[in-house]
Write an enzyme that holds these catalytic residues in place. Structure first.
Site, PDB file in Angstrom:
ATOM      1  N   LEU A 127       0.840  -1.194   0.000  1.00 44.64           N
ATOM      2  CA  LEU A 127       0.000   0.000   0.000  1.00 44.64           C
ATOM      3  C   LEU A 127       0.877   1.247   0.000  1.00 44.64           C
ATOM      4  CD1 LEU A 127      -3.272   0.592   1.944  1.00 44.64           C
ATOM      5  CD2 LEU A 127      -1.551   2.385   1.850  1.00 44.64           C
ATOM      6  N   HIS A 231       8.114   1.856  10.905  1.00 45.94           N
ATOM      7  CA  HIS A 231       8.694   3.097  10.397  1.00 45.94           C
ATOM      8  C   HIS A 231       7.751   4.246  10.751  1.00 45.94           C
ATOM      9  CE1 HIS A 231       9.982   6.105   7.417  1.00 45.94           C
ATOM     10  NE2 HIS A 231      11.110   5.415   7.318  1.00 45.94           N
TER      11      HIS A 231
END
Length: 337
Positions: A127, A231
């Site tokens: 995505l 992240h």
């Protein structure tokens, strides 16, 4: 909202490639490699064309499109079953408790064990939303469209679904987790290994990675601190996954230590709560804004629009009906935003 999610086509390559170059690395399912992306699109087209409604080694690639402007601003992927072509590796974090009667002390050691526990599960991944489109609920539309596709084609998917989130990467594009473990055995930087994996898969991990458990106490603090941590750019994605029903259960990515989350497909919020309705026609007044999807395989489309329910039937605003390409009497899925 004039955007829709639809299956990717061969002529979407240029837009997908441009987005792949914006990921900044560590994005295995969207490598900035032309040949690898061409292969992905070809494999996806084969998946949509497959006639057997059974789980298999299939890939489905989607794009977020504004048909009016003729632009693509996002992409995502769904895998029918992982670990069919090559082993699907993860690290499982576990604890080993040991006791010494002579010292009268108990030690609990944390370990990383290489495993293929997710083999045979489905996966959502790849995505990416263009930086210029990260507002107005487009990320939600892109992410949740995958679950509606899975519900519309339920027999093509497994009982569980997983998602891998990109781990922490430093300012120079390196991974503290990779440097502390795999980098010592492969003679490759994280960026080199990540690029190789995106093109060739993970078989080289099986060939070179030690199979014995790794005691995390032997790793530097920089590596231990990022295990199971997404992240910074993936924190919103993790929150969306958790809201959908995904849970972290101590599995991390073998490259960057990012978290792997999973859930039973039938317990996903969008799958569980979406309703099948019969399209009664277009309307221009009232209704609730909902996530909607219709169509089979290559004709699939998802969008956000105004839904006015009438029992088991519902009217859609004209623009959304056009985005879906739906006709009166056909069915569609609707889920609350």
């Amino acid at each position: 909202m004039s955007y829709r999610v639809r299956p990717a086509r061969g002529d979407d390559f240029a837009a997908i490639y441009e987005m792949a170059k914006l990921t900044g690395g560590g994005f295995t399912n969207l490598p900035a490699d032309k040949a690898a992306l061409v292969d992905k699109l070809q494999r996806s087209q084969e998946g949509f064309a497959k006639t057997e409604d059974v789980p298999g080694d299939d890939l489905y690639v989607f794009v977020l499109e504004d048909p009016k402007e003729g632009v693509i601003r996002g992409t995502c992927q769904v895998f029918g079953m992982v670990g069919q072509r090559q082993p699907f590796y993860s690290y499982r974090i576990s604890n080993l408790t040991q006791h010494s009667p002579e010292l009268n002390r108990t030690f609990r050691a944390e370990m990383l064990t290489l495993c293929t526990d997710f083999e045979g599960a489905s996966e959502v991944g790849g995505l990416f939303l263009h930086p210029g489109a990260r507002a107005g609920g487009l990320g939600m539309l892109l992410a949740r469209s995958r679950y509606l596709f899975m519900k519309l084609h339920r027999t093509r998917f497994a009982e569980r679904v997983l998602a891998e989130l990109r781990g922490v990467i430093d300012d120079k594009g390196g991974s503290p987790f990779w440097d502390a473990i795999a980098g010592r055995f492969f003679g490759m930087t994280f960026q080199e290994a990540d690029a190789f994996n995106g093109v060739h898969g993970t078989q080289f991990i099986a060939d070179l990675m030690p199979k014995t458990p790794i005691y995390t106490a032997m790793l530097p603090e920089s590596a231990r601190a990022v295990m199971g941590v997404p992240h910074p750019s993936g924190r919103a994605a993790l929150r969306m996954l958790e809201a959908e029903g995904f849970r972290y259960d101590g599995y991390v990515d073998i490259f960057d230590g990012g978290p792997t989350v999973s859930a039973p497909i039938d317990q996903l919020r969008t799958v569980r709560e979406s309703r099948e309705l019969t399209f009664s026609g277009a309307h221009d007044e009232g209704g609730n804004t909902m996530l909607v999807a219709s169509g089979r395989l290559g004709n699939f489309a998802a969008a956000c629009g105004k839904v006015r329910m009438e029992g088991d039937s519902a009217a859609l605003d004209g623009e959304t009906a056009a985005l879906l390409g739906i006709q009166p009497g056909e069915t569609f899925l609707a889920a609350a935003r």
